[in-house]
Each structure stands twice: as C-alpha cells, then as structure tokens.
Design a protein around this motif. Structure first.
Motif, PDB file in Angstrom:
ATOM      1  N   TYR A  51       0.828  -1.204   0.000  1.00  0.00           N
ATOM      2  CA  TYR A  51       0.000   0.000   0.000  1.00  0.00           C
ATOM      3  C   TYR A  51       0.867   1.260   0.000  1.00  0.00           C
ATOM      4  O   TYR A  51       0.475   2.285  -0.561  1.00  0.00           O
ATOM      5  N   GLY A  52       2.058   1.155   0.599  1.00  0.00           N
ATOM      6  CA  GLY A  52       2.983   2.284   0.580  1.00  0.00           C
ATOM      7  C   GLY A  52       3.454   2.632  -0.823  1.00  0.00           C
ATOM      8  O   GLY A  52       3.689   3.806  -1.139  1.00  0.00           O
ATOM      9  N   TYR A 102       1.679   2.563  -3.473  1.00  0.00           N
ATOM     10  CA  TYR A 102       0.635   3.408  -4.058  1.00  0.00           C
ATOM     11  C   TYR A 102       0.855   4.868  -3.671  1.00  0.00           C
ATOM     12  O   TYR A 102       0.732   5.768  -4.510  1.00  0.00           O
ATOM     13  N   ILE A 103       1.152   5.105  -2.406  1.00  0.00           N
ATOM     14  CA  ILE A 103       1.392   6.476  -1.929  1.00  0.00           C
ATOM     15  C   ILE A 103       2.590   7.088  -2.655  1.00  0.00           C
ATOM     16  O   ILE A 103       2.544   8.241  -3.117  1.00  0.00           O
ATOM     17  N   PHE A 135      -1.950  16.659   0.577  1.00  0.00           N
ATOM     18  CA  PHE A 135      -1.964  15.207   0.788  1.00  0.00           C
ATOM     19  C   PHE A 135      -0.901  14.791   1.800  1.00  0.00           C
ATOM     20  O   PHE A 135      -1.156  13.941   2.667  1.00  0.00           O
ATOM     21  N   LEU A 178      -1.607  12.906   5.281  1.00  0.00           N
ATOM     22  CA  LEU A 178      -0.939  11.652   5.653  1.00  0.00           C
ATOM     23  C   LEU A 178      -0.354  11.748   7.055  1.00  0.00           C
ATOM     24  O   LEU A 178      -0.473  10.816   7.859  1.00  0.00           O
ATOM     25  N   MET A 181      -7.551   8.303   6.600  1.00  0.00           N
ATOM     26  CA  MET A 181      -7.183   7.781   5.290  1.00  0.00           C
ATOM     27  C   MET A 181      -8.279   6.920   4.672  1.00  0.00           C
ATOM     28  O   MET A 181      -8.224   6.588   3.490  1.00  0.00           O
ATOM     29  N   TRP A 210      -8.674  10.857  -1.782  1.00  0.00           N
ATOM     30  CA  TRP A 210      -8.156  10.016  -2.859  1.00  0.00           C
ATOM     31  C   TRP A 210      -8.663  10.496  -4.216  1.00  0.00           C
ATOM     32  O   TRP A 210      -7.947  10.385  -5.225  1.00  0.00           O
TER      33      TRP A 210
END
Length: 418
Positions: A351-352, A354-355, A385, A389, A398, A404
């Motif tokens: 998932y990191g 994606y960030i 963003f 975060l 989140m 998003w």
C-alpha cells in the motif's frame, strides 16, 4: 456545421455538470462526514454510472495504468480479507466499502477530468468547498462561545473553554488538514491568488486558533514553513514580489490581531495564544488522557503485530481485548500501527507503493507543465496530501474517499494542456 457546434456545446455542458455533481458529492462527504449516508451512497452510484458511460463513449480503457493498479488493489485487498477470515475475523459493510467499492468509484469518477481546463474548474470548486466549510465552522464556533447567536444549532460539536484549554471542534475539521495547507501554499506562491485565497487563510487561521485540534494546528505550522521555503528557495521570489507579499501578510495580521483582541475580551483571556499553546502542549503531556490512549494503542498493536509480522492478521483484524469502536472494530486512531498489525510488512509495503506513486506522478506533472498556475495547483495538492498523511497518524482519516479523488485526479499524467 450548426449540428457540430450544438454537439460541442452539449459536450461542454455535460462535462461541467459531471464535475459540479462530483463537487457536490465531495462537499457532502467533507462537510458532513457522519451524516447523509443514503445520499452519499446514491451519489456514488450515480457518479460511477456516469463514469462508466464516459469510458464506453470514449471507446478506450481510460488511464490503463490506473485501471491495472485498481485491479491489483482489489485483488490484494480480497486476499487480505480471506486472510482475516481464516484468522476468525468477520467482514462488515464498512470495510468492504472502503477497500472494494471506493477504489472502483474513484477510478470511474476520475474519468470526468481529462484536461487542464477541467482540472482548473475542479480545483476552483475545491477552493469554494473550503470557503463554505470555513464559514460554517466559524459560525458554529462563534455561536458556541457566545459572540453571536448559535445559527448552526443542529450541530452537536465539542466545546471546552477554560483558562488552560480552548477547543471548539466539529467532525468536518479533518478535511481542513488537507484543504488549509493547499490554501496557505497558494497564498504564498501564486501572486494572482485572488481575494478568496486571502479570505480562506484569514478565516482558516481563526478556525485553527479556536478549534483545539492539535493535529490541525501543528500541520498548519508545518505547511506554512514548507510553503515559505518553496517561495524563497524554489520559486525564487523577486524583491518586489517578496515586499508585496510581506505587506499583504502584515495587513492580514493586523486584521487578525484585531479579531484576536476581541476574542480575548469575550473569552476573558489575557493572551489567547498562551491558552492555545497550553492546549497543544497537552497532547504531549504524559499525564493527558489523549496521550495515554495513543501510547496504549501503540503498545498493544505492536505487541499483536509481532505475532504475524510478515503478512499480518487481515484487513478486518482487531485486538479482541482492546477495541476503540464497537461498530467498526478494526478501526483505531493510531492508523498506521493498526494497518501494520493488519497487513504486516508485505501489505504495508504494497500500500505504501501506491502512496509513493501518487507523489511521483504529481512531481512529474509539476516538472512537465508550462503553466505556473498549474504548477502551484499540483504542489498545493501534494502538500495537502502530505499534511493529511501526517495527520492520519492519530486518526483513521485515510479511509475517507474524498482525499483520494483529489490526488488521483492530480496525478493523472495524461491531462491535456489547454
């Protein structure tokens, strides 16, 4: 020729209507995070259907890399759901919505904006939403502390006003952790930012001061420092422009200090800044309730993570002997520790990525655009963003859909310059 012109006008109208409906959807989500669930669900389906029709009409797979990314996200999320089920954790509608429905909705909605003209229109709409939320919150706050009659009487909110603590807050203030860093960056880095940006920053400062949201106050200071650094080192502001900005800031500060002096008198404070500082400091006081809760969460979640450090226990996993919500048991304020416990090192890394890709694509857009206003827009979204975060470390923000939507649109590498 007449028919062609009519079709062109109709296309522009439909496009603007789609973006306006999207902005209304986002306003409802950001302003009333806990209400109007049925309306939000209905709008989600309507916007998704419109996005699907848009893809069919264009006869090509819109943003194929994003499409493949969404598919990969859905597959990984499904696998983590199955992992959770094998570990004895059942699924609920809320978590299915977050990890399965929302990615699809975001992808379909992103098809509404395909060029910089649409992005500018959307960006202006986000600024209008910021203005609406700030006015709404300030009216509630002023009504709560007795400056004006309470006009926002339907909101419950939370208010603590004494000599050591000042906090008047609403649930929608989470959105300001994204929106206000955008506003402060635009103010300091775009000379023709307009009166609305100035207005939003003035009202935003007062809302931050009264809110008692320590994360919001700290994030705003950080965003201010980053925005100033960019203005001085990257933008390389001219002396004339810098002096003009200083005069504007001094004028704004003069008005703010007048308002703050009035608040001091109404609230009976000698120095409202001293009370705000005490409020912020309370978050780091080892004896405060909030810090005690966060410390306990960190300890419990890290302890449980060690029992399955590689793959975690599943997205819907929770610690049976330590719950923070009885409706969404898998949700904790210390979001990142909870996420590490649920997905392990592998899932956290996935998932990191994606960030990281979001920031990479926004940076590419900043570097390739020849329009300085677009550069500021991209940078402000990136800063918003990043701020969001950081603030999410103490709140599961989140999981909301609206941030998003903003960043997925901003990191589109295929926006046509217009």
């Amino acid at each position: 020729m007449s028919e062609l012109r009519t079709n062109s006008i109709k296309f522009k109208y439909d496009k603007k209507f789609s973006i306006n409906l999207l902005l209304f959807f986002m306003l409802i989500y950001m302003m009333f995070p806990s209400n109007f669930s049925a309306l939000k669900l209905f709008l989600s389906f309507v916007l998704s259907f419109m996005g699907l029709v848009n893809i069919v009409n264009t006869k090509y797979l819109y943003r194929s890399k994003l499409f493949l990314g969404v598919i990969a996200f859905l597959i990984i999320s499904t696998l983590y759901f199955l992992l959770g089920l094998t570990n004895g954790f059942s699924l609920d509608g809320a978590i299915l919505r977050v990890y399965l429905l929302q990615p699809i909705v975001i992808y379909l909605i992103s098809t509404f904006i395909t060029d910089t003209e649409g992005f500018k229109y959307f960006f202006t709409g986000i600024q209008n939403i910021t203005t609406i939320i700030l006015i709404y919150d300030l009216l509630f706050m002023l009504g709560n502390i007795g400056v004006i009659p309470q006009l926002i009487f339907w909101e419950e909110g939370l208010a603590i006003v004494d000599e050591n603590f000042l906090s008047v807050r609403l649930g929608n203030m989470n959105s300001l952790m994204f929106l206000l860093p955008m506003e402060i960056f635009t103010l300091l880095n775009f000379d023709n930012h307009g009166k609305q940006t100035t207005f939003n920053n003035i009202i935003g400062f007062l809302v931050i001061l009264l809110s008692g949201r320590r994360a919001l106050q700290i994030i705003y200071i950080l965003a201010l420092l980053i925005s100033l650094t960019y203005a001085i080192l990257i933008k390389k502001t001219t002396i004339k422009s810098f002096l003009t900005s200083i005069l504007k800031v001094l004028g704004i500060l003069g008005g703010l200090f007048g308002a703050i002096y009035l608040l001091n008198s109404i609230l009976g404070y000698d120095n409202i800044f001293s009370v705000v500082f005490k409020t912020i400091s309370d978050a780091f006081d080892s004896g405060s309730v909030g810090k005690g809760v966060r410390d306990t969460q960190t300890e419990v979640l890290l302890k449980e993570w060690k029992s399955a450090p590689i793959f975690g226990k599943g997205l819907q996993a929770f610690v049976p002997y330590y719950l923070r919500s009885h409706t969404t048991k898998w949700s904790y304020e210390n979001f990142y520790y909870a996420f590490l416990y649920q997905t392990g090192i592998v899932g956290f890394t996935f998932y990191g990525i994606y960030i990281i890709n979001i920031f990479k694509n926004i940076f590419i857009n900043i570097m390739k655009t020849t329009n300085y206003k677009m550069e500021v827009s991209y940078m402000s979204v990136g800063l918003g963003f990043l701020s969001y975060l950081l603030a999410s470390s103490s709140n599961p923000m989140m999981l909301s859909i609206w941030p998003w939507i903003i960043v997925v649109i901003a990191c589109d590498l295929n926006l046509k310059e217009r």
